[in-house]
Write a protein that holds these residues in place. Sequence first.
Motif, PDB file in Angstrom:
ATOM      1  N   LYS A   1       0.833  -1.201   0.000  1.00  0.00           N
ATOM      2  CA  LYS A   1       0.000   0.000   0.000  1.00  0.00           C
ATOM      3  C   LYS A   1       0.873   1.258   0.000  1.00  0.00           C
ATOM      4  O   LYS A   1       0.575   2.233  -0.701  1.00  0.00           O
ATOM      5  N   ALA A   2       1.944   1.248   0.789  1.00  0.00           N
ATOM      6  CA  ALA A   2       2.826   2.414   0.855  1.00  0.00           C
ATOM      7  C   ALA A   2       3.466   2.693  -0.501  1.00  0.00           C
ATOM      8  O   ALA A   2       3.562   3.846  -0.937  1.00  0.00           O
ATOM      9  N   VAL A   3       3.898   1.645  -1.186  1.00  0.00           N
ATOM     10  CA  VAL A   3       4.512   1.806  -2.508  1.00  0.00           C
ATOM     11  C   VAL A   3       3.501   2.360  -3.497  1.00  0.00           C
ATOM     12  O   VAL A   3       3.770   3.333  -4.224  1.00  0.00           O
ATOM     13  N   LYS A   4       2.324   1.784  -3.538  1.00  0.00           N
ATOM     14  CA  LYS A   4       1.333   2.169  -4.545  1.00  0.00           C
ATOM     15  C   LYS A   4       0.778   3.568  -4.288  1.00  0.00           C
ATOM     16  O   LYS A   4       0.574   4.343  -5.237  1.00  0.00           O
ATOM     17  N   VAL A   5       0.523   3.923  -3.038  1.00  0.00           N
ATOM     18  CA  VAL A   5      -0.024   5.254  -2.754  1.00  0.00           C
ATOM     19  C   VAL A   5       1.008   6.331  -3.058  1.00  0.00           C
ATOM     20  O   VAL A   5       0.689   7.358  -3.674  1.00  0.00           O
ATOM     21  N   SER A   6       2.251   6.124  -2.655  1.00  0.00           N
ATOM     22  CA  SER A   6       3.291   7.131  -2.935  1.00  0.00           C
ATOM     23  C   SER A   6       3.527   7.258  -4.436  1.00  0.00           C
ATOM     24  O   SER A   6       3.784   8.352  -4.950  1.00  0.00           O
ATOM     25  N   GLN A   7       3.408   6.153  -5.145  1.00  0.00           N
ATOM     26  CA  GLN A   7       3.541   6.159  -6.595  1.00  0.00           C
ATOM     27  C   GLN A   7       2.432   6.984  -7.244  1.00  0.00           C
ATOM     28  O   GLN A   7       2.683   7.817  -8.128  1.00  0.00           O
ATOM     29  N   GLU A   8       1.201   6.793  -6.793  1.00  0.00           N
ATOM     30  CA  GLU A   8       0.071   7.556  -7.327  1.00  0.00           C
ATOM     31  C   GLU A   8       0.198   9.039  -6.996  1.00  0.00           C
ATOM     32  O   GLU A   8      -0.128   9.902  -7.807  1.00  0.00           O
ATOM     33  N   ALA A   9       0.699   9.331  -5.799  1.00  0.00           N
ATOM     34  CA  ALA A   9       0.835  10.730  -5.368  1.00  0.00           C
ATOM     35  C   ALA A   9       1.821  11.493  -6.243  1.00  0.00           C
ATOM     36  O   ALA A   9       1.705  12.716  -6.397  1.00  0.00           O
ATOM     37  N   SER A  10       2.791  10.784  -6.823  1.00  0.00           N
ATOM     38  CA  SER A  10       3.829  11.446  -7.610  1.00  0.00           C
ATOM     39  C   SER A  10       3.376  11.835  -9.009  1.00  0.00           C
ATOM     40  O   SER A  10       4.099  12.508  -9.732  1.00  0.00           O
ATOM     41  N   LYS A  11       2.172  11.429  -9.393  1.00  0.00           N
ATOM     42  CA  LYS A  11       1.725  11.650 -10.764  1.00  0.00           C
ATOM     43  C   LYS A  11       1.130  13.034 -10.997  1.00  0.00           C
ATOM     44  O   LYS A  11       1.266  13.584 -12.092  1.00  0.00           O
ATOM     45  N   SER A  12       0.464  13.609  -9.981  1.00  0.00           N
ATOM     46  CA  SER A  12      -0.268  14.847 -10.266  1.00  0.00           C
ATOM     47  C   SER A  12      -0.238  15.895  -9.162  1.00  0.00           C
ATOM     48  O   SER A  12      -0.625  17.037  -9.407  1.00  0.00           O
ATOM     49  N   PHE A  13       0.217  15.548  -7.957  1.00  0.00           N
ATOM     50  CA  PHE A  13       0.188  16.505  -6.848  1.00  0.00           C
ATOM     51  C   PHE A  13       1.545  17.195  -6.734  1.00  0.00           C
ATOM     52  O   PHE A  13       2.555  16.547  -6.454  1.00  0.00           O
ATOM     53  N   LYS A  14       1.560  18.512  -6.937  1.00  0.00           N
ATOM     54  CA  LYS A  14       2.829  19.220  -7.089  1.00  0.00           C
ATOM     55  C   LYS A  14       3.532  19.519  -5.771  1.00  0.00           C
ATOM     56  O   LYS A  14       4.762  19.570  -5.719  1.00  0.00           O
ATOM     57  N   SER A  15       2.787  19.766  -4.707  1.00  0.00           N
ATOM     58  CA  SER A  15       3.429  20.046  -3.425  1.00  0.00           C
ATOM     59  C   SER A  15       3.330  18.831  -2.508  1.00  0.00           C
ATOM     60  O   SER A  15       2.441  17.991  -2.643  1.00  0.00           O
ATOM     61  N   ALA A  16       4.265  18.758  -1.569  1.00  0.00           N
ATOM     62  CA  ALA A  16       4.268  17.642  -0.626  1.00  0.00           C
ATOM     63  C   ALA A  16       3.020  17.659   0.246  1.00  0.00           C
ATOM     64  O   ALA A  16       2.446  16.609   0.545  1.00  0.00           O
ATOM     65  N   LEU A  17       2.596  18.849   0.670  1.00  0.00           N
ATOM     66  CA  LEU A  17       1.410  18.908   1.524  1.00  0.00           C
ATOM     67  C   LEU A  17       0.159  18.507   0.753  1.00  0.00           C
ATOM     68  O   LEU A  17      -0.744  17.878   1.306  1.00  0.00           O
ATOM     69  N   ALA A  18       0.089  18.854  -0.538  1.00  0.00           N
ATOM     70  CA  ALA A  18      -1.048  18.422  -1.352  1.00  0.00           C
ATOM     71  C   ALA A  18      -1.114  16.901  -1.419  1.00  0.00           C
ATOM     72  O   ALA A  18      -2.201  16.312  -1.398  1.00  0.00           O
ATOM     73  N   LYS A  19       0.044  16.253  -1.508  1.00  0.00           N
ATOM     74  CA  LYS A  19       0.084  14.790  -1.479  1.00  0.00           C
ATOM     75  C   LYS A  19      -0.436  14.272  -0.141  1.00  0.00           C
ATOM     76  O   LYS A  19      -1.237  13.328  -0.084  1.00  0.00           O
ATOM     77  N   ALA A  20       0.028  14.883   0.954  1.00  0.00           N
ATOM     78  CA  ALA A  20      -0.417  14.462   2.285  1.00  0.00           C
ATOM     79  C   ALA A  20      -1.911  14.697   2.473  1.00  0.00           C
ATOM     80  O   ALA A  20      -2.607  13.900   3.110  1.00  0.00           O
ATOM     81  N   GLN A  21      -2.407  15.794   1.915  1.00  0.00           N
ATOM     82  CA  GLN A  21      -3.834  16.107   2.025  1.00  0.00           C
ATOM     83  C   GLN A  21      -4.684  15.079   1.284  1.00  0.00           C
ATOM     84  O   GLN A  21      -5.795  14.751   1.710  1.00  0.00           O
ATOM     85  N   ALA A  22      -4.162  14.538   0.190  1.00  0.00           N
ATOM     86  CA  ALA A  22      -4.915  13.599  -0.644  1.00  0.00           C
ATOM     87  C   ALA A  22      -4.724  12.150  -0.228  1.00  0.00           C
ATOM     88  O   ALA A  22      -5.302  11.251  -0.843  1.00  0.00           O
ATOM     89  N   VAL A  23      -3.941  11.893   0.812  1.00  0.00           N
ATOM     90  CA  VAL A  23      -3.516  10.524   1.108  1.00  0.00           C
ATOM     91  C   VAL A  23      -4.685   9.590   1.412  1.00  0.00           C
ATOM     92  O   VAL A  23      -4.675   8.414   1.018  1.00  0.00           O
ATOM     93  N   LYS A  24      -5.712  10.081   2.063  1.00  0.00           N
ATOM     94  CA  LYS A  24      -6.848   9.217   2.415  1.00  0.00           C
ATOM     95  C   LYS A  24      -7.559   8.724   1.151  1.00  0.00           C
ATOM     96  O   LYS A  24      -7.847   7.527   1.020  1.00  0.00           O
ATOM     97  N   ASP A  25      -7.822   9.639   0.222  1.00  0.00           N
ATOM     98  CA  ASP A  25      -8.475   9.249  -1.021  1.00  0.00           C
ATOM     99  C   ASP A  25      -7.582   8.324  -1.848  1.00  0.00           C
ATOM    100  O   ASP A  25      -8.060   7.351  -2.442  1.00  0.00           O
ATOM    101  N   LEU A  26      -6.296   8.621  -1.889  1.00  0.00           N
ATOM    102  CA  LEU A  26      -5.370   7.780  -2.641  1.00  0.00           C
ATOM    103  C   LEU A  26      -5.315   6.370  -2.057  1.00  0.00           C
ATOM    104  O   LEU A  26      -5.303   5.375  -2.800  1.00  0.00           O
ATOM    105  N   LEU A  27      -5.297   6.281  -0.737  1.00  0.00           N
ATOM    106  CA  LEU A  27      -5.258   4.967  -0.094  1.00  0.00           C
ATOM    107  C   LEU A  27      -6.530   4.184  -0.366  1.00  0.00           C
ATOM    108  O   LEU A  27      -6.484   2.976  -0.646  1.00  0.00           O
ATOM    109  N   GLU A  28      -7.658   4.852  -0.311  1.00  0.00           N
ATOM    110  CA  GLU A  28      -8.926   4.169  -0.593  1.00  0.00           C
ATOM    111  C   GLU A  28      -8.958   3.642  -2.020  1.00  0.00           C
ATOM    112  O   GLU A  28      -9.433   2.529  -2.269  1.00  0.00           O
ATOM    113  N   ASP A  29      -8.426   4.414  -2.971  1.00  0.00           N
ATOM    114  CA  ASP A  29      -8.379   3.959  -4.362  1.00  0.00           C
ATOM    115  C   ASP A  29      -7.468   2.743  -4.511  1.00  0.00           C
ATOM    116  O   ASP A  29      -7.794   1.791  -5.234  1.00  0.00           O
TER     117      ASP A  29
END
Length: 268
Positions: free
Chosen positions: A231-259
């Motif tokens: 899960k950690a690998v896949k979520v961090s991988q998805e976060a790197s595709k479209s979220f430009k700031s680190a905090l934006a990635k952290a903010q989206a983490v719940k939705d990314l994990l659910e996906d």
Amino acid sequence: MSTKIAVVGGSFVDIYIYGDEPHGCEVVEDCGGSGLNVAFALHQLGLQVFFFSNVAKDHRATFLLNKLQRFGFDTNHITVKDGETGLHISFNDRTIAVKRGVNDLDVDVDWKVVSECSFAFINTEVSKRTIENFLKNFQGKIFLDAGPRHILSDDIRSLHEDLILIGNESQCERIACDVIKMGPSGARWNELHIAGDGLAHPYTTGCGDVFDAVLIFSLLKGEERRVALEKAVKVSQEASKSFKSALAKAQAVKDLLEDVEAGLSTSP
């Protein structure tokens, strides 16, 4: 999930510059710092987070604290100290300047609050003395990320008996890590390896922080290592595709994990 976790780490204002022409660049300004990113992501995932860090009495701290408070993040344990709030600048996803500011000062930890926590996260954005003091005095399990600075000594494990050490490949060449983050190649936990997609995505800053948060959250839910690592690998991988700031990635983490969880549940 009402699990309490203490996080000790850095607070920075991040400035991201994307583009090659001065008058055609995109500039993104956001809250940051790996410690803050992990704390915020864990907060988004539903943990009760006590975040200990330093800022100064300046415009950067005003920006950072106001934004975090608007998101409902607890800033009560971020201490205001004399000096400058940390600043991180990247150009096309590559760090080009870091002003550590008051992150170089020792972090004031409220041990009465921390005693309520069975788990903690800390990284090397804070002073070595803060790290060593925390490892010696905290009574629960500690997740220690060796990044972003090479300041840990080989005998770091002797300071705490229940420690999971995380780092990237270069950091783990110097010290023996439990979990090694390998970028597009995935991640390894001792003999267990989860492959990544092998692709270079455009926005990697902060992906390691998302990885840490998802790994910790999954383990605290009682999931086995393979599942947590995948899960950690896949979520961090998805976060790197479209979220430009680190905090934006952290903010989206719940939705990314659910996906990611939905995708894993439908996999053959």
